[in-house]
Every structure is written in structure tokens, then in C-alpha cells.
Design a protein around this motif. Structure first.
Motif, mmCIF file in Angstrom:
data_model
loop_
_atom_site.group_PDB
_atom_site.id
_atom_site.type_symbol
_atom_site.label_atom_id
_atom_site.label_comp_id
_atom_site.label_asym_id
_atom_site.label_seq_id
_atom_site.Cartn_x
_atom_site.Cartn_y
_atom_site.Cartn_z
ATOM 1 N N HIS A 43 -15.092 -27.902 19.629
ATOM 2 C CA HIS A 43 -15.705 -28.953 20.446
ATOM 3 C C HIS A 43 -14.874 -29.446 21.409
ATOM 4 N N HIS A 93 -14.685 -28.885 25.824
ATOM 5 C CA HIS A 93 -14.634 -30.079 26.842
ATOM 6 C C HIS A 93 -13.481 -29.632 27.870
ATOM 7 N N TYR A 143 -25.858 -35.224 18.550
ATOM 8 C CA TYR A 143 -24.947 -35.977 19.201
ATOM 9 C C TYR A 143 -24.978 -35.073 20.667
ATOM 10 N N GLU A 154 -21.307 -33.036 26.120
ATOM 11 C CA GLU A 154 -21.362 -33.225 24.747
ATOM 12 C C GLU A 154 -22.299 -31.841 24.227
HETATM 13 ZN ZN LIG Z 1 -17.201 -34.333 22.677
#
Ligand SMILES: [Zn+2]
Length: 244
Positions: A143, A147, A193, A200
Motif C-alpha cells: 500500500h 503511494h 477506504y 488511495e
Molecule cells: Zn494510503
């Protein structure tokens, strides 16, 4: 096998490569399923990432080499079909021994990519759990590195982009469709999320792409295939996921 990685690999000690193999084989399911040739390339790329990244931790937590190998493997997994081997801007990784929060902010984090300090912060228990349970579409290091890739890609000039620009545009179209599906609670694949924003959504989708590939492709084939094109790999082909 790529001549490039064979050559680079010759600079690493056998003991270093063996240690890397043992850690990866025990902890990373993606690595474990690769062909022998791809396993070799994967461990060399893991070592390249490890040696070009600054790892630090809280003084009370001793971060060992095995942990660094595990963290590095998440980056290699995501970028295995791409040419990028290292992070340029976000190459400082800080590991905490538990969840943390920032001053004057009550929110508790297990990980974040800090745009001001340019640091990637992650808590070790969450990293470990991400690899121990390899089919729940939750992997903190995948994750957070997702980013990093999006931020670094945005900083790069047109000719040095990490992602092919048209692949990224196609991904955005399908990601936006999924974003509204999540908002209207019609998405089966991505956790809620992902409905925060497209940045995200990319990271949440990456976690599902690797940990629930078949289910993802079955339910959201367009988004899945646009991710595969963007990353130049399809993890459903476990032995040889990379596109030719
Ligand atoms: Zn994140």
C-alpha cells in the motif's frame, strides 16, 4: 534470465544472495511461486532496493536485515514488470515498533508516506501481518509503496515516467468508475477506504491485485486488466507474471 541482473548479481556475495532467498522463500508468497529464473532476478532486485534505501527505526526497536529484505520485497513485487529498481525521493524508510500518531493529531497510523519529510513510515507489526496473511488484500508495505510510485511518477519528466502515460489514463477511467461504485456500495473487490480518493484507490487496488487476483479479475475485469497493463504483469500467472 536478464543479463543485466545476472551481471549486477555477480557483485553480491553468495551468502548475501542465499540469505535473501531464505527470507523471501519463507515470507513472500509471490516470490515463492515464481520460476527459478524470476526468483533470481527478484532477489537481486530486492538487494538493489535494500542497498539504495535508508532504513531507520525507533531506538527501542532493532531493525534487522531480514526485516529490511521483507520490506524491500514489497517494492520489488509491485515493480517486477517495470524498469524502476529504486525510489529516488522517498528512499528513507522509518520503522516503528507499533502504531503511531503525529503531534496535535489524534489519528493513529500503521503507515504513511509523508510529503513534507519525504519519509515512508510504517509499523513493523502491520508490515509482518501483511505478508503472513497473503490472501486478505491487506498488505501495508504494498500500500505505502503504491503511494511512493504515484508521487514519484508525478514528479518525473515525460521521458522518465515510471508508468506509461496512456496506460495510466486508461487506469484512471476505470478507477473513477470504481470510485463511484464504492461510493454507492456496489463494489465487491475493493475495501471502502479506496473511496477516499484515487491515490488511495490505487494503493488499495494494488493490495487486491496481488492478494486476490482471481477474485478481482472475475468481479472487476476492466480495472484489473488496466492495472495489469500499467504494471506490465499479471499475478494470476504465478510462475511468470511479467508481460513479454
Ligand atoms: Zn494510503
Amino acid at each position: 534470465m536478464s543479463i543485466k541482473y545476472k551481471l549486477i548479481g555477480s557483485f553480491f556475495k553468495e551468502q548475501t544472495k542465499n540469505e535473501c532467498h531464505c527470507v523471501l522463500f519463507k515470507t513472500n508468497t509471490y516470490y515463492k511461486n515464481l520460476s527459478e529464473d524470476h526468483k533470481y532476478t527478484f532477489r537481486i532486485r530486492t538487494l538493489i532496493f535494500l542497498w539504495t534505501t535508508n532504513f531507520n527505526s525507533e531506538p527501542e526497536f532493532s531493525l534487522n536485515n531480514s526485516m529490511k529484505i521483507i520490506i524491500s520485497s514489497a517494492f520489488v513485487q509491485i515493480t517486477f514488470g517495470l524498469k524502476i529498481n529504486t525510489l529516488n525521493t522517498f528512499n528513507n524508510i522509518f520503522i516503528t515498533h507499533k502504531s503511531y500518531s503525529y503531534k496535535n493529531n489524534k489519528a493513529v497510523f500503521d503507515g504513511d508516506v509523508n510529503l513534507y519529510t519525504k519519509k515512508v513510515n510504517m509499523s513493523w507489526p502491520a508490515i509482518k501481518k501483511g505478508f503472513e496473511i497473503s490472501d486478505d488484500a491487506i498488505n501495508l508495505s504494498i500500500h505505502e509503496f503504491g503511494h511512493c510510485l504515484i508521487f514519484e511518477n508525478a514528479e518525473k519528466s515525460y521521458f522518465s515516467k515510471i508508468f506509461n502515460q496512456s496506460d495510466l489514463e486508461i487506469w484512471k477511467i476505470h478507477a473513477t468508475e470504481n470510485f463511484y461504485k464504492i461510493k454507492s456500495k456496489k463494489n465487491k473487490v475493493l475495501r471502502n477506504y479506496a473511496g477516499t480518493n484515487l491515490i488511495e484507490l490505487f494503493s488499495v487496488a494494488l493490495e487486491a491485485f496481488f492478494e486476490q487476483s482471481e477474485y478481482f479479475e472475475y468481479n472487476e475485469p476492466q480495472l484489473y486488466l488496466s492495472m495489469a497493463n500499467l504494471l506490465k504483469q499479471d499475478p494470476r500467472n504465478k510462475l511468470n507474471p511479467i508481460f513479454k
